[in-house]
Write a protein that holds these residues in place. Structure first.
Motif, PDB file in Angstrom:
ATOM      1  N   MET A   1      -3.498  -4.531 -16.065  1.00 20.02           N
ATOM      2  CA  MET A   1      -3.252  -5.983 -16.132  1.00 20.02           C
ATOM      3  C   MET A   1      -4.191  -6.780 -15.235  1.00 20.02           C
ATOM      4  SD  MET A   1       0.843  -6.284 -16.448  1.00 20.02           S
ATOM      5  CE  MET A   1       1.492  -4.768 -15.767  1.00 20.02           C
ATOM      6  N   GLY A   2      -4.579  -6.253 -14.110  1.00 15.92           N
ATOM      7  CA  GLY A   2      -5.477  -6.918 -13.180  1.00 15.92           C
ATOM      8  C   GLY A   2      -5.632  -6.081 -11.937  1.00 15.92           C
ATOM      9  N   GLY A   3      -6.570  -6.430 -11.087  1.00 15.68           N
ATOM     10  CA  GLY A   3      -6.778  -5.680  -9.854  1.00 15.68           C
ATOM     11  C   GLY A   3      -7.642  -4.460 -10.063  1.00 15.68           C
ATOM     12  N   VAL A   4      -7.589  -3.549  -9.097  1.00 17.61           N
ATOM     13  CA  VAL A   4      -8.446  -2.369  -9.129  1.00 17.61           C
ATOM     14  C   VAL A   4      -7.735  -1.184  -8.466  1.00 17.61           C
ATOM     15  CG1 VAL A   4      -9.601  -2.941  -6.956  1.00 17.61           C
ATOM     16  CG2 VAL A   4     -10.790  -1.525  -8.624  1.00 17.61           C
ATOM     17  N   ILE A   5      -8.012   0.007  -8.972  1.00 21.23           N
ATOM     18  CA  ILE A   5      -7.582   1.248  -8.321  1.00 21.23           C
ATOM     19  C   ILE A   5      -8.854   1.944  -7.854  1.00 21.23           C
ATOM     20  CG2 ILE A   5      -6.493   3.507  -8.597  1.00 21.23           C
ATOM     21  CD1 ILE A   5      -4.725   2.287 -10.764  1.00 21.23           C
ATOM     22  N   VAL A   6      -8.911   2.296  -6.578  1.00 17.50           N
ATOM     23  CA  VAL A   6     -10.070   2.941  -5.981  1.00 17.50           C
ATOM     24  C   VAL A   6      -9.709   4.387  -5.675  1.00 17.50           C
ATOM     25  CG1 VAL A   6     -11.669   2.911  -4.025  1.00 17.50           C
ATOM     26  CG2 VAL A   6     -10.788   0.760  -4.940  1.00 17.50           C
ATOM     27  N   ARG A   7     -10.529   5.318  -6.167  1.00 20.38           N
ATOM     28  CA  ARG A   7     -10.333   6.746  -5.870  1.00 20.38           C
ATOM     29  C   ARG A   7     -11.595   7.262  -5.185  1.00 20.38           C
ATOM     30  NH1 ARG A   7      -7.631   6.263 -10.728  1.00 20.38           N
ATOM     31  NH2 ARG A   7      -5.504   7.056 -10.685  1.00 20.38           N
ATOM     32  N   ALA A   8     -11.432   7.733  -3.960  1.00 23.26           N
ATOM     33  CA  ALA A   8     -12.543   8.299  -3.192  1.00 23.26           C
ATOM     34  C   ALA A   8     -12.055   9.611  -2.599  1.00 23.26           C
ATOM     35  CB  ALA A   8     -12.984   7.345  -2.096  1.00 23.26           C
ATOM     36  N   GLY A   9     -12.315  10.695  -3.307  1.00 26.21           N
ATOM     37  CA  GLY A   9     -11.805  11.989  -2.861  1.00 26.21           C
ATOM     38  C   GLY A   9     -10.290  11.993  -2.909  1.00 26.21           C
ATOM     39  N   ASP A  10      -9.639  12.252  -1.782  1.00 27.40           N
ATOM     40  CA  ASP A  10      -8.179  12.273  -1.698  1.00 27.40           C
ATOM     41  C   ASP A  10      -7.582  10.883  -1.496  1.00 27.40           C
ATOM     42  OD1 ASP A  10      -8.283  14.996  -1.931  1.00 27.40           O
ATOM     43  OD2 ASP A  10      -8.014  15.394   0.209  1.00 27.40           O
ATOM     44  N   LEU A  11      -8.406   9.928  -1.154  1.00 27.17           N
ATOM     45  CA  LEU A  11      -7.944   8.565  -0.885  1.00 27.17           C
ATOM     46  C   LEU A  11      -7.788   7.796  -2.193  1.00 27.17           C
ATOM     47  CD1 LEU A  11      -7.425   6.207   1.138  1.00 27.17           C
ATOM     48  CD2 LEU A  11      -9.877   5.733   0.960  1.00 27.17           C
ATOM     49  N   VAL A  12      -6.612   7.207  -2.397  1.00 28.76           N
ATOM     50  CA  VAL A  12      -6.367   6.355  -3.559  1.00 28.76           C
ATOM     51  C   VAL A  12      -5.808   5.037  -3.047  1.00 28.76           C
ATOM     52  CG1 VAL A  12      -5.075   6.053  -5.698  1.00 28.76           C
ATOM     53  CG2 VAL A  12      -5.883   8.326  -5.060  1.00 28.76           C
ATOM     54  N   ILE A  13      -6.467   3.948  -3.421  1.00 23.36           N
ATOM     55  CA  ILE A  13      -6.014   2.609  -3.058  1.00 23.36           C
ATOM     56  C   ILE A  13      -5.647   1.917  -4.358  1.00 23.36           C
ATOM     57  CG2 ILE A  13      -6.607   0.407  -1.990  1.00 23.36           C
ATOM     58  CD1 ILE A  13      -8.780   1.975  -0.387  1.00 23.36           C
ATOM     59  N   ASP A  14      -4.364   1.631  -4.539  1.00 20.84           N
ATOM     60  CA  ASP A  14      -3.899   0.995  -5.767  1.00 20.84           C
ATOM     61  C   ASP A  14      -3.692  -0.494  -5.507  1.00 20.84           C
ATOM     62  OD1 ASP A  14      -2.773   0.157  -8.134  1.00 20.84           O
ATOM     63  OD2 ASP A  14      -1.267   1.745  -8.223  1.00 20.84           O
ATOM     64  N   GLY A  15      -4.657  -1.284  -5.923  1.00 22.74           N
ATOM     65  CA  GLY A  15      -4.567  -2.730  -5.790  1.00 22.74           C
ATOM     66  C   GLY A  15      -4.389  -3.383  -7.145  1.00 22.74           C
ATOM     67  N   SER A  16      -3.791  -2.638  -8.084  1.00 21.97           N
ATOM     68  CA  SER A  16      -3.615  -3.165  -9.441  1.00 21.97           C
ATOM     69  C   SER A  16      -2.311  -3.948  -9.553  1.00 21.97           C
ATOM     70  CB  SER A  16      -3.606  -2.024 -10.454  1.00 21.97           C
ATOM     71  OG  SER A  16      -2.459  -1.220 -10.292  1.00 21.97           O
TER      72      SER A  16
END
Length: 178
Positions: A149-164
């Motif tokens: 719907m909007g925002g972003v999901i960032v995956r960097a190795g084991d790190l996941v930032i869910d800004g969706s």
């Protein structure tokens, strides 16, 4: 699966240390990626599982299939893996080698998942911010997922930032149910 990963680790580490000492990380990375791809071919799997073919012949056939991609060190590595019946571990060895290489080069592969395609300027700004936060060189790849719907999901190795938006709505629903 963890056992195979554990078995592959010393081979990946040995290949990495040799490549680092000889300043050939990129060449070894290429060799291992090619060897891993070759090891996943059905004909090669059949060859490697055949009890009627000696380990030396298996190694030579494998080297022949890889062609000029393997230098003398790579060919020796394949022979060692064959002697120890570890050629099937090549995909994991390659994966672990790449992880060691990324740590050495202070780089990380980052996958951005967005609801809509990012323009190159926005992607570059995100890469710059992530590079500062992670203290590494960031290699960005992106893909679209309209369900966010909007925002972003960032995956960097084991790190996941869910800004969706979808992720935020899920968190809101979870907090309302608790």
């Amino acid at each position: 699966m963890a056992e195979l990963s554990t078995t592959a680790r010393p081979y990946a580490k040995a290949a990495f240390e040799h490549a680092l000492a000889s300043s050939a990380l990129a060449k070894w990375s290429e060799m291992l990626v090619t060897a891993a791809a070759v090891s996943q071919q059905d004909a090669v799997k059949a060859l490697l599982s055949s009890p009627s073919i000696t380990r030396d012949k298996q190694a030579q056939a494998f080297i022949d299939v890889c062609g000029d991609t393997l230098d003398a060190g790579g060919q020796n590595f394949i022979r060692i893996l064959s002697e120890n019946k570890r050629l099937s571990l090549l995909p994991m060895i390659s994966e672990q080698f790449e992880a060691l290489k990324a740590v050495q080069e202070k780089s990380v592969d980052v996958e951005l998942t967005t609801a809509f395609a990012l323009d190159s300027e926005s992607e570059q700004r995100l890469a710059d911010v992530l590079s500062k936060k992670l203290e590494r060189q960031v290699k960005v790849s992106s893909r679209e997922d309209r369900s966010l719907m909007g925002g972003v999901i960032v995956r960097a190795g084991d790190l996941v930032i869910d800004g969706s938006v979808r992720g935020r709505l899920a968190k809101l629903a979870e907090s309302l149910h608790s």
